[in-house]
Design an enzyme around this catalytic site. Structure first.
Site, PDB file in Angstrom:
ATOM      1  CG  ASN A 178      -1.768   1.180   1.390  1.00  0.00           C
ATOM      2  OD1 ASN A 178      -1.808   2.025   0.498  1.00  0.00           O
ATOM      3  ND2 ASN A 178      -2.459   1.282   2.514  1.00  0.00           N
TER       4      ASN A 178
ATOM      5  CD  GLU B  27      -2.975   5.351   6.796  1.00  0.00           C
ATOM      6  OE1 GLU B  27      -3.006   5.352   5.552  1.00  0.00           O
ATOM      7  OE2 GLU B  27      -2.043   4.848   7.457  1.00  0.00           O
TER       8      GLU B  27
ATOM      9  CD  GLU C 139      -3.463  -2.780   7.284  1.00  0.00           C
ATOM     10  OE1 GLU C 139      -2.333  -2.972   6.846  1.00  0.00           O
ATOM     11  OE2 GLU C 139      -4.150  -1.785   6.975  1.00  0.00           O
TER      12      GLU C 139
ATOM     13  N   GLY D 203       2.337   2.241  10.671  1.00  0.00           N
ATOM     14  CA  GLY D 203       3.232   3.378  10.483  1.00  0.00           C
ATOM     15  C   GLY D 203       3.947   3.815  11.750  1.00  0.00           C
TER      16      GLY D 203
END
Ligand code: PGA
Length: 315
Positions: free
Chosen positions: A71, A157, A225, A231
């Site tokens: 991604n 996100e 996730e 991140g």
């Protein structure tokens, strides 16, 4: 259920011939340690008794092919993407892995036209239905026109920064599937939800929203996730990831079918890199990865793809 799981098991050993099946060889001399190993595995993974038979003969819980997605998020320029594509084109990739990359929309065409066909293309989002007067949106039809095979939906996100709801995401998933675009369906808990002991509740709620919306699971890959791992460099431990993956597979078995539970790939995402992928890949319910930051580096992404070899056993 046990009949179909046995069926899934033989289908599985056929598909993964050569992979790490039957490392649990029973003989009299190690019976006691084998028995305590099973007890340990059972209590650790909280397996239902109906699954024990399946796990005794194979160590890969799902029967689907290993799947690794990159991604790229909102990163890259024409130049950096052309370098990444050239690194991917020259990488040596294990054959028994489905590989997908999700470039930003504006570079989809460039990537599709320059990347090897060995790697499929995904979009990072799509509109809820047929295109038309929806300023700023991208339709499934347009993505297919560019050669996309997949779309990432429900990414944290988009859930937490953009504010997409379960229902909105479910509508997109249903439409994408209706047009034969595969869906990488993301689920996962926030740190405060994990700390409040709500990890399974949140993941099951995300699963239910997808299940309520889609007519079939044939073309869906689930990406677990944990938001706190995305991140952040704080990867879930293999045990933490496995615990959720097995719970999600059990959820599918109970709420959809044993067949879907067996064949649906459940991949892990959140700070996966070249150094931690092998240990994660060894977990029996981890069927691959969704990779953010490390997918922007061609050689490292190739290492992650090739971690499928961690599932193989010495002959
Ligand atoms: P990360 O992102 O690998 O950079 O943590 C994963 C993802 O968001 O899919």
């Amino acid at each position: 259920m046990s009949t179909s799981l046995t069926g899934a098991g033989s289908q599985l050993s056929g598909h993964f011939s050569g992979l790490r099946k039957s490392f649990l060889k029973l003989d009299n001399s190690n019976f006691n340690s084998t028995q305590s190993f099973f007890q340990n595995v059972d209590s650790h993974l909280r397996l239902s008794s109906s699954r024990k038979g399946c796990r005794a003969v194979v160590t890969m819980a799902g029967s689907g092919k290993f799947f690794v997605g990159g991604n790229w998020k909102c990163n890259g320029t024409k130049d950096s993407i052309s370098k990444l594509v050239s690194d991917l084109n020259s990488a040596t990739l294990e054959s028994d892995v489905d590989v997908v990359v999700a470039p930003p929309f504006v570079y989809l065409d460039q990537v599709k036209n320059s990347l090897t066909d060995r790697i499929e293309i995904a979009a990072q989002n799509c509109w809820t239905g047929k295109g038309g007067a929806f300023t700023g949106e991208i339709s499934v039809e347009q993505l297919k026109d560019l050669g996309c095979k997949w779309v990432v939906l429900g990414h944290s996100e988009r859930r937490h920064i953009i504010g997409e709801t379960d229902k909105f995401i479910g509508t997109k998933a249903a439409y994408a599937l209706s047009q034969n675009l595969g869906v990488i369906a993301c689920i996962g808990e926030l740190l405060e939800e994990r700390e409040a002991g709500k990890t399974f509740d949140v993941c099951f709620q995300h699963m239910k929203a997808f299940a309520d919306a889609v007519p079939s699971w044939d073309n869906i890959v689930i990406a677990y996730e944990p938001v706190w791992a995305i991140g952040t460099g704080k990867v879930a431990t293999p045990e933490q990831a496995q615990e959720v993956h097995v719970a999600v597979r059990d959820w599918l078995s109970k709420n959809v079918s044993a067949e879907v539970a067996s064949k649906t790939r459940i991949i892990y995402g959140g700070s996966v890199n070249g150094g931690n992928c092998a240990e994660l890949a060894k977990q029996e319910d981890i069927d691959g990865f969704l990779v953010g930051g490390a997918s922007l580096k061609g050689p490292e992404f190739a290492t992650i793809i090739n971690s499928v070899t961690s599932k193989k056993v010495a002959a």
